[in-house]
Every structure is written in C-alpha cells, then in structure tokens.
Design an enzyme around this catalytic site. Structure first.
Site, mmCIF file in Angstrom:
data_model
loop_
_atom_site.group_PDB
_atom_site.id
_atom_site.type_symbol
_atom_site.label_atom_id
_atom_site.label_comp_id
_atom_site.label_asym_id
_atom_site.label_seq_id
_atom_site.Cartn_x
_atom_site.Cartn_y
_atom_site.Cartn_z
ATOM 1 N N SER A 143 8.502 -43.272 -50.771
ATOM 2 C CA SER A 143 9.577 -43.730 -51.659
ATOM 3 C C SER A 143 9.154 -44.771 -52.674
ATOM 4 C CB SER A 143 10.751 -44.265 -50.829
ATOM 5 O OG SER A 143 11.461 -43.196 -50.247
ATOM 6 N N LYS B 122 15.010 -52.859 -56.229
ATOM 7 C CA LYS B 122 15.707 -51.722 -55.615
ATOM 8 C C LYS B 122 17.017 -52.170 -54.972
ATOM 9 C CE LYS B 122 14.579 -47.832 -52.539
ATOM 10 N NZ LYS B 122 13.492 -47.225 -51.729
ATOM 11 N N SER C 279 12.760 -42.756 -52.857
ATOM 12 C CA SER C 279 14.076 -43.328 -53.092
ATOM 13 C C SER C 279 14.074 -44.503 -54.070
ATOM 14 C CB SER C 279 14.671 -43.787 -51.758
ATOM 15 O OG SER C 279 13.869 -44.765 -51.125
#
Length: 483
Positions: A179, A80, A155
C-alpha cells in the site's frame, strides 16, 4: 521564486533554511496548487488551511530567531487519512466513522512535526485500506494524475496522486499489501516500506486499537530517495511503552558505490502473470545500472519456494486483516471454511480459513515464515539487494464493480486476477523485510512504473541507497504532463 512544486522535500527545507523562500510562502504555493488541480484528482480530502498557516507563521518566526526545528523545517506535508491527526477525521473510508475526530496526533505525526513539517491535509484511501484503488463512500474516487481514468494505487493512493501532481512536499502511508509500494509504482514516485518494527504505528489505527498488526508498516512516500531517508529517520522509534529504552541504529550500506553493489534481479515469477510492457521498462532500468558498472545476477535467488512463500503470506495477511471484519462477516468465513474441501487451496478458501485460524495453526505459519526469514538472511550475506517488480502492470483503469477478489486487470491483453499481484507485495512483506520503490521510467504506453528493491532485515539504508543510485544512474521522478 523558484517553482517548488516538484522539488524534493529536502531541497524545499534547504531553501527555507537559507531564506530563499518563507514557510508561509511555501505553504501558500501548495495550497494554490490544491485549489487548481485537486478537484479533478480528489487526492487531498481534508484540509486545515488556517491551522497550517498558523504553524507556518510560527516556523518563519522561529527561523528569524535562529531556531531550526529539524531537517524538514517548514516543509508543507500531507498524510494518509488513516493516521490520527488532532482535529481531523480518521475514518478509513467507513461511513460509520465519518464524524470520528482524532483528539491526538499519531506518534509518527508528532515525530514528523518535531522534524519541522507543516501538516496541512489528509489524503484519500479505500475502505479499510483494502484495495489497490482509492475510493470510498465518504470521499469518493482518487484519480491518477498521469491518466484520470486510472487508479493511482492503494491504499495510499491519495498520497501518491498528491505528490506526483505537485500538491504537497511530502507524504506518508502504510503498507501490508504494497500500500506504499504500489501507489509509488503507479505514480512514478519513491516509497519505502521499512523493516517491520522500525516505525511504531501507534496512532495509525481505527477505533483506538493499540496493538501493531502483523506485516503492516507505516512509512514515507516522496519525490526523492533522500526524502525517504530523512522522513524515515524522523518517523522511526518505539511505541510509548518502549521508547524510553528503545534505540534504533540501522546499519549503514556496505557500500555507496554502484560498482560495488551486489545486485540480484528477479523480474518475473510463475505466481503472477506480468505485462510485457512493465517487464521491458524494468529491464531498461537494470540495463542502465549494468551500463553504469553495477554487478548484476539474473539468477541469484534465496532458497525459498515462491509458491510456498506466497501461500504463507496470503494466510498470514488475511489472518491479520481478518481482525477488522464485522462479526457477521467473520461468522460467514467460519461457515465457509467448515464446509470447504480439505484439499481446496484456492484464494477464497484460504481467506476463509485464515480469517478464522486457530492460534495453534497461526503459530505453525509463523514458524514457517521465520524459517524463510533465515533463508533471506543467508541470501543477503552474498547480495546487497534484490530488484523485482512491485505489481503485474502499470496503473490500470478504474474498476469498482463487485468484490475486489473477483475483479481482473488487463495483462498482455488478457484479464488476470487482481489478487495475483499480491505475490510481489508479499515476496518481502511476509518476511518483514524492507522494500523500497524507485521510479523505473515509463512503459511504452507512457505510464510510469517503479522497481522494487528488497534488502535484508534492518538494511533499510541499503535499499534506500540503491534507490538513490537508480535516481542517479537510471530514473528520477518525472512530473506528469499538465501539472
């Protein structure tokens, strides 16, 4: 060569150790898939091809000398965007940080590299990691490989899209509002939000912040339950201040047999309108487990009022994320809170009050939260896990209009507030419990979904074991068509 596109990371690692495939060969395989499929997905937004090739060559040379760096030796991995990786930008989707290049790897990145991974890129996020979609003004929009017109979640949406499309062997995300869990659910993957504190977030930060955020965790996304456990073990540990005297000894599952697992099931709640197609798919997983011999209760619940839990979570969540807002935004929240009716408990007003909360009032919320934690502990004396949804529906169409708080998603043909979905995020999140998502097949509309597995404090191996049993008896990862 065996097609490794959708293999679990542990299987790729085994093939590398047994010299069925080389580390460079594995890397080039995924890089070729990135070139082919990523333009339409926009999942991987930063690549370090040459650095990764150097690392893969070193891994091959080490293996030739009889050295195995760790359980993930040579496995190509992305991560990420919000993790610091030396030489790569860390922006959290904010244009003002577009040129912010990390000088050092995040602690968990160092640990994953020590476990042997070949890190070759970063995956997309929403601005400030604050959406169940993944779009930002620097890198644009990430699409779901099951349907390019839908969100892959957020996310950690880029992470999930890349894994589901077979562009990488492993990924890791972060989770304060589902997320990790939400993208795993939307893309049909495995994801694990650990017990708060199991993995230090040091280096998963913006602008040099070193203090861990309440509720927020980092953890792995993967295509198998085994991958989750290996990656969690690789990432786990204290921060640089405590690690020398810090020891983690997560309990083993009480049982590894499905027939001995005590499983509570909670598929709906009044705080979140839920799409029937999703509920039906989750029920299908529960039915498969029951048919395979599991002991299941549809009525067992912790002695916690779900509405109260959701309100406490909302306030603690927004108190935590409020530290990220600009000064002008903070002052607007303060003015709104001061002008609000004391009886107003609407979401927007709770946000205003929570962002600007006094320390005394935060302590009262924390006390209420900790009382719930003890009630969860009492519940898990009788039950190993609780199965529940991750979100209100399967992946929804892209919608970037206006403010997130004002958007809706279709649920049973009606528009429902996206904010309501935070209930399932916070059900384990507010009490800092582990939450694992495992695939739960497809809805009648052909979209993947996942079931959330909640366990007791530090019972991460139990929730992952439950995911492993779902993988064996009900649903495995299934690649999207066309990849």
């Amino acid at each position: 060569m065996t097609d490794i596109s959708f293999l679990p990371a542990v299987e790729i690692a085994r093939m590398i150790r047994e010299k069925e495939i080389g580390c460079v060969e594995a890397l080039e395989h995924f890089l070729a898939r990135v070139d082919r499929f990523n333009p339409a997905l926009n999942a991987i937004i930063v690549l370090d091809r040459e650095g990764a090739r150097d690392r893969a060559r070193e891994a091959d040379n080490a293996l030739a000398r009889g050295e195995v760096w760790g359980p993930l030796h040579g496995v190509p991995m992305t991560i990420k965007e919000s993790y610091d990786v030396a030489g790569m930008p860390t922006t959290w989707g904010l244009p003002e940080f577009a040129q912010s290049i990390a000088e050092e790897d995040a602690l968990s990145v160092k640990r994953l590299k020590a476990a042997g991974v070949t890190l070759f890129g970063k995956t997309n996020v929403p601005v400030l990691l604050s959406d169940w979609q993944s779009f930002n003004p620097i890198y644009g929009t990430t699409n779901n490989p099951w349907d390019l017109g839908r969100t892959p979640g957020g996310s950690s949406g880029g992470s999930a899209a890349a894994l589901a499309a077979g562009l990488t062997g492993l990924d890791a995300g972060s989770d304060i509002g589902a997320s990790i869990r939400n993208p795993a659910h939307y893309c049909g993957l495995f994801g694990h939000k650990p017990t708060w504190g199991v993995i230090s977030p040091y280096g998963h930060t913006l602008n040099g912040v070193v203090t861990p955020t309440d509720i927020s965790c980092i953890g792995p996304l993967a295509r198998s339950a085994d991958d989750l456990e290996v990656a969690m073990d690789a990432m786990a540990g204290g921060d640089p201040l405590s690690d020398a005297g810090w020891r983690l000894d997560l309990p083993q599952p009480r049982t590894r047999a499905l027939s001995e697992m005590r499983i509570a099931v909670m598929l709906t709640d009044k705080n979140c309108a839920q799409d029937d197609a999703l509920t039906d798919a989750l029920q299908g997983t529960v039915d498969a487990l029951a048919k395979a011999g599991a002991s299941i209760s549809d009525t067992a619940r912790p002695d916690i009022d779900t509405t109260e839990s959701h309100e406490i979570y909302t306030q603690l969540l927004r108190a935590a994320t409020g530290a990220r807002v600009a000064d002008a935004v903070f002052e607007q929240h303060r003015a709104n809170a001061a002008a609000s009716d004391p009886s107003d408990r609407s979401y927007k007003t709770l946000v205003d009050r929570s962002v600007t909360i006094t320390h005394r009032d935060w302590i009262a919320l924390d006390e209420a939260r900790n009382k719930m934690r003890y009630k969860w502990a009492a519940f898990f004396e009788d039950w190993d896990v609780l199965l529940c949804p991750t979100a209100a529906s399967a992946a929804f169409p892209h919608d970037q209009e206006g403010e997130r708080v004002d958007r809706t998603i279709p649920v049973n043909g009606k528009p429902e507030s996206t904010i309501d979905q935070l209930f399932w995020a916070g059900w384990p999140g507010v009490s800092l419990l582990p939450g694992t998502v495992a695939p739960s097949g497809l809805t009648k509309d052909g979209l993947p979904c996942g079931i959330q597995i909640i366990g007791g404090h530090l019972q991460d191996r139990t929730t992952i074991q439950m995911a492993r049993l779902i993988e064996k008896h009900a649903n495995r990862f299934t690649p999207p068509p066309g990849y």
